[in-house]
Design a protein around this motif. Structure first.
Motif, PDB file in Angstrom:
ATOM      1  N   UNK A 219      52.369  37.346  40.760  1.00  0.00           N
ATOM      2  CA  UNK A 219      52.628  37.208  39.356  1.00  0.00           C
ATOM      3  C   UNK A 219      50.921  36.644  38.688  1.00  0.00           C
ATOM      4  N   UNK A 220      50.435  36.010  39.549  1.00  0.00           N
ATOM      5  CA  UNK A 220      48.996  35.510  38.914  1.00  0.00           C
ATOM      6  C   UNK A 220      47.952  36.399  39.250  1.00  0.00           C
ATOM      7  N   UNK A 221      46.794  36.122  38.910  1.00  0.00           N
ATOM      8  CA  UNK A 221      45.719  37.054  38.853  1.00  0.00           C
ATOM      9  C   UNK A 221      44.884  36.467  40.241  1.00  0.00           C
ATOM     10  N   UNK A 222      44.351  37.876  40.924  1.00  0.00           N
ATOM     11  CA  UNK A 222      43.435  37.314  41.939  1.00  0.00           C
ATOM     12  C   UNK A 222      42.100  37.139  41.576  1.00  0.00           C
ATOM     13  N   UNK A 223      41.658  35.902  41.917  1.00  0.00           N
ATOM     14  CA  UNK A 223      40.537  35.089  41.486  1.00  0.00           C
ATOM     15  C   UNK A 223      39.199  35.051  42.352  1.00  0.00           C
ATOM     16  N   UNK A 224      38.138  35.548  42.050  1.00  0.00           N
ATOM     17  CA  UNK A 224      37.019  35.456  42.748  1.00  0.00           C
ATOM     18  C   UNK A 224      36.493  34.015  42.796  1.00  0.00           C
ATOM     19  N   UNK A 225      35.536  33.790  43.864  1.00  0.00           N
ATOM     20  CA  UNK A 225      35.172  32.259  44.036  1.00  0.00           C
ATOM     21  C   UNK A 225      34.262  31.823  42.758  1.00  0.00           C
ATOM     22  N   UNK A 226      33.870  32.733  41.924  1.00  0.00           N
ATOM     23  CA  UNK A 226      33.138  32.065  40.780  1.00  0.00           C
ATOM     24  C   UNK A 226      34.133  32.046  39.549  1.00  0.00           C
ATOM     25  N   UNK A 227      35.291  32.129  39.770  1.00  0.00           N
ATOM     26  CA  UNK A 227      36.540  31.945  38.652  1.00  0.00           C
ATOM     27  C   UNK A 227      36.708  33.264  37.876  1.00  0.00           C
ATOM     28  N   UNK A 228      36.090  34.475  38.362  1.00  0.00           N
ATOM     29  CA  UNK A 228      36.202  35.630  37.460  1.00  0.00           C
ATOM     30  C   UNK A 228      37.464  36.264  38.089  1.00  0.00           C
ATOM     31  N   UNK A 229      37.987  37.262  37.276  1.00  0.00           N
ATOM     32  CA  UNK A 229      39.129  37.725  37.570  1.00  0.00           C
ATOM     33  C   UNK A 229      38.809  39.251  38.335  1.00  0.00           C
ATOM     34  N   UNK A 230      39.483  39.273  39.588  1.00  0.00           N
ATOM     35  CA  UNK A 230      39.236  40.441  40.577  1.00  0.00           C
ATOM     36  C   UNK A 230      39.693  41.864  40.043  1.00  0.00           C
ATOM     37  N   UNK A 231      40.747  41.807  39.425  1.00  0.00           N
ATOM     38  CA  UNK A 231      41.316  43.019  38.928  1.00  0.00           C
ATOM     39  C   UNK A 231      42.329  42.811  37.798  1.00  0.00           C
ATOM     40  N   UNK A 232      42.186  43.549  36.745  1.00  0.00           N
ATOM     41  CA  UNK A 232      43.053  43.468  35.658  1.00  0.00           C
ATOM     42  C   UNK A 232      42.812  44.488  34.760  1.00  0.00           C
ATOM     43  N   UNK A 233      43.984  45.206  34.185  1.00  0.00           N
ATOM     44  CA  UNK A 233      43.932  46.138  33.256  1.00  0.00           C
ATOM     45  C   UNK A 233      43.943  45.134  31.764  1.00  0.00           C
ATOM     46  N   UNK A 234      42.693  44.972  31.175  1.00  0.00           N
ATOM     47  CA  UNK A 234      42.542  43.837  30.204  1.00  0.00           C
ATOM     48  C   UNK A 234      43.041  44.224  29.003  1.00  0.00           C
ATOM     49  N   UNK A 235      43.460  43.239  28.124  1.00  0.00           N
ATOM     50  CA  UNK A 235      43.919  43.448  26.788  1.00  0.00           C
ATOM     51  C   UNK A 235      42.439  43.933  26.196  1.00  0.00           C
ATOM     52  N   UNK A 236      42.176  44.715  25.307  1.00  0.00           N
ATOM     53  CA  UNK A 236      41.046  44.762  24.625  1.00  0.00           C
ATOM     54  C   UNK A 236      40.301  43.979  23.413  1.00  0.00           C
ATOM     55  N   UNK A 237      41.344  42.807  23.220  1.00  0.00           N
ATOM     56  CA  UNK A 237      41.032  41.885  22.227  1.00  0.00           C
ATOM     57  C   UNK A 237      40.343  40.781  23.059  1.00  0.00           C
ATOM     58  N   UNK A 238      40.491  40.391  24.359  1.00  0.00           N
ATOM     59  CA  UNK A 238      40.080  39.820  25.286  1.00  0.00           C
ATOM     60  C   UNK A 238      38.529  39.706  25.351  1.00  0.00           C
ATOM     61  N   UNK A 239      37.938  38.320  25.081  1.00  0.00           N
ATOM     62  CA  UNK A 239      36.370  38.342  25.344  1.00  0.00           C
ATOM     63  C   UNK A 239      36.006  39.153  26.710  1.00  0.00           C
ATOM     64  N   UNK A 240      34.869  39.448  26.676  1.00  0.00           N
ATOM     65  CA  UNK A 240      34.124  40.365  27.884  1.00  0.00           C
ATOM     66  C   UNK A 240      34.303  39.604  29.084  1.00  0.00           C
ATOM     67  N   UNK A 241      33.872  38.513  29.177  1.00  0.00           N
ATOM     68  CA  UNK A 241      33.589  37.506  30.390  1.00  0.00           C
ATOM     69  C   UNK A 241      34.784  36.407  30.691  1.00  0.00           C
ATOM     70  N   UNK A 242      35.986  36.899  30.188  1.00  0.00           N
ATOM     71  CA  UNK A 242      37.030  35.981  30.538  1.00  0.00           C
ATOM     72  C   UNK A 242      37.221  35.695  31.773  1.00  0.00           C
ATOM     73  N   UNK A 243      37.798  34.233  32.047  1.00  0.00           N
ATOM     74  CA  UNK A 243      38.037  34.045  33.667  1.00  0.00           C
ATOM     75  C   UNK A 243      39.287  33.806  33.861  1.00  0.00           C
ATOM     76  N   UNK A 244      39.911  33.408  34.842  1.00  0.00           N
ATOM     77  CA  UNK A 244      41.148  33.044  35.043  1.00  0.00           C
ATOM     78  C   UNK A 244      41.349  31.768  34.549  1.00  0.00           C
ATOM     79  N   UNK A 245      40.524  30.930  34.607  1.00  0.00           N
ATOM     80  CA  UNK A 245      40.763  29.318  33.623  1.00  0.00           C
ATOM     81  C   UNK A 245      40.855  29.712  32.443  1.00  0.00           C
TER      82      UNK A 245
END
Length: 459
Positions: A219-245
């Motif tokens: 259910x959660x997002x797969x998260x890289x060690x730097x906190x970024x999201x490894x895979x996601x079909x993102x909502x176009x309104x999200x900020x470009x560098x949005x993180x799992x945090x």
């Protein structure tokens, strides 16, 4: 008289149940595909044999781990909806190694048939028998890979599991959308709905070997060690560098329409990460149980959120016992836990396959009516999924004609398909959808590892 009445009632009930049940005439007759692979993990551990089986028609699959030497195993279940076989036995704390195989499967609870099928294969092949102490022990867990991610209810069955077991070989583990991870997804909590799969990692320190395997359907997002999201079909309104945090910090607003897209539906609430950790160092049951807890807890770094009410997370920890503890040279159980937790994060990250890109419509392409007319008709994907293609004003339209919607093609109204080329069309959406006509009377949605095939009536 009462006896005759009872018999008549039972006969009526049996007949009604048979006629009214789709399962009564929907037996699977499919060809197993074994050990399909693209990118693989290769590891040096001859006593661990791995086999995968898949039904492309699903797609769905199963992954079998066969231990050549009976091993000690512990289990840690964290999710709110686990599906397991023989898990109670693993909690009894016996120090005697009994484990023969671990089976990870798609198909939700129907896929649990895969586990018992491996047990009977062990017996049928003469590796185990019915003597006390020699009965085959296979344990296993499942993921939910039905719902709106595919247009049928095909599940891994006995035939598929036994084919995977008999094809098992040492040292090779397919990564991504293979085996039990063939139709896995991740990130449904934030409407990412990214394709996922199975991942693996291996590390050797001196004589110590540690291997981690996982099927991430979280259910959660797969998260890289730097906190970024490894895979996601993102909502176009999200900020470009949005993180799992950022997503977690924005909850519940980050899940509301206008921030992330549509709220969760029931299919996005059926999630699971099933994992296996193997060490070759001899460990007691208590040490192995604590290792399972420690590593499973650590997985919350790589999957955010983790172990929710709607996840079925289960981890098996296995000691093959090949490496005896030697005074002053053995790695401590705590150290093994720290190392293994990092190996498991590697396994989680390796589960992510290459994501399909959104097809781009060609606004300058104008198709003739004769070209479009060849696609017209009702195409069946399963007993409950159909699409009706029609034309109007030299444009192609699609509408779901079965009991369910088919991805972005809905039942309530026809939607215009945008041409990509002469035989490929798309529906602009957050989630990529490609409609490809491949032959007269045959269409594929999303060609590739996750494709769904429909056929036109009377073709």
């Amino acid at each position: 008289m009462q006896h005759q009445t009872l018999l008549a009632a039972l006969a009526t009930l049996s007949t009604s149940a048979f006629i009214g049940s789709p399962a009564a005439h929907a037996e699977q007759d499919l060809k197993p595909v074994v050990n399909a692979a693209g990118k693989t993990l290769e590891f040096d551990w001859p006593t661990i044999r791995v086999g995968t089986g898949e039904y492309d028609e699903g797609p769905t699959g199963v992954t079998v781990f066969h231990f050549q030497k009976r091993s000690l195993v512990a289990i840690d279940a964290r999710g709110g909806g686990p599906g397991t076989v023989n898990s109670d036995y693993l909690r009894l704390g016996y120090e005697v190694p009994k484990l023969d195989a671990i089976v990870l499967s798609g198909g939700s609870w129907y896929g649990l048939e895969s586990t018992t099928a491996v047990s009977t294969a062990l017996k049928d092949d003469g590796l185990r028998d019915a003597r006390w102490g020699n009965v085959a022990l296979a344990v296993g867990s499942i993921i939910y890979d039905f719902g709106d991610r595919r247009l049928n209810e095909i599940y891994p069955d006995k035939k598929l599991a036994q084919a995977a077991f008999r094809a098992a070989k040492p040292g090779v583990f397919p990564l991504g959308a293979y085996g039990a991870g063939r139709m896995a997804k991740s990130g449904g909590y934030f409407n990412c709905n990214a394709h996922s799969g199975q991942g693996g990692a291996f590390k050797q320190i001196g004589e110590l070997k540690i291997a981690a395997f996982t099927v991430v359907n979280a259910m959660g997002v797969i998260t890289q060690r730097d906190g970024s999201i490894a895979a996601c079909f993102r909502d176009p309104t999200w900020p470009k560098n949005i993180s799992a945090f950022d997503l977690a910090d924005g909850t519940p607003d980050s899940r509301k329409p206008g921030w992330t897209g549509n709220p969760l539906d029931e299919d996005k609430r059926a999630n699971t990460t099933i994992s296996l950790l193997v060490v070759n160092q001899k460990m007691s049951y208590a040490e192995l149980n604590r290792l399972a807890v420690q590593v499973h807890t650590s997985m919350a770094r790589g999957i955010q959120p983790f172990a929710t009410e709607f996840d079925g997370d289960v981890l098996y920890a296995v000691s093959t016992g090949e490496l005896e503890k030697k005074e002053g040279s053995a790695v401590t159980p705590v150290d093994i836990g720290v190392i293994a937790s990092d190996v498991m994060w590697d396994a989680i990250l390796s589960s992510v396959p290459e994501q399909p890109s959104a097809p781009k419509a060609n606004p300058r392409l104008k198709l003739q009516a004769s070209e479009l007319d060849s696609y017209v008709g009702e195409y069946t994907f399963s007993e409950f999924a159909k699409i009706r293609f029609t034309t109007r004003d030299n444009k192609l339209f699609a509408q779901a004609a079965g009991a369910r919607d088919t991805f972005a093609i809905k039942r309530d109204s026809a939607i215009e398909l945008q041409p990509v080329n002469k035989n490929e069309f798309t529906v602009p959406s957050r989630y990529p959808l490609l409609v490809k006509f491949i032959a007269p009377g045959q269409v594929i949605l999303n060609p590739g590892r996750w494709q769904q095939t429909g056929r036109r009536a009377n073709d």
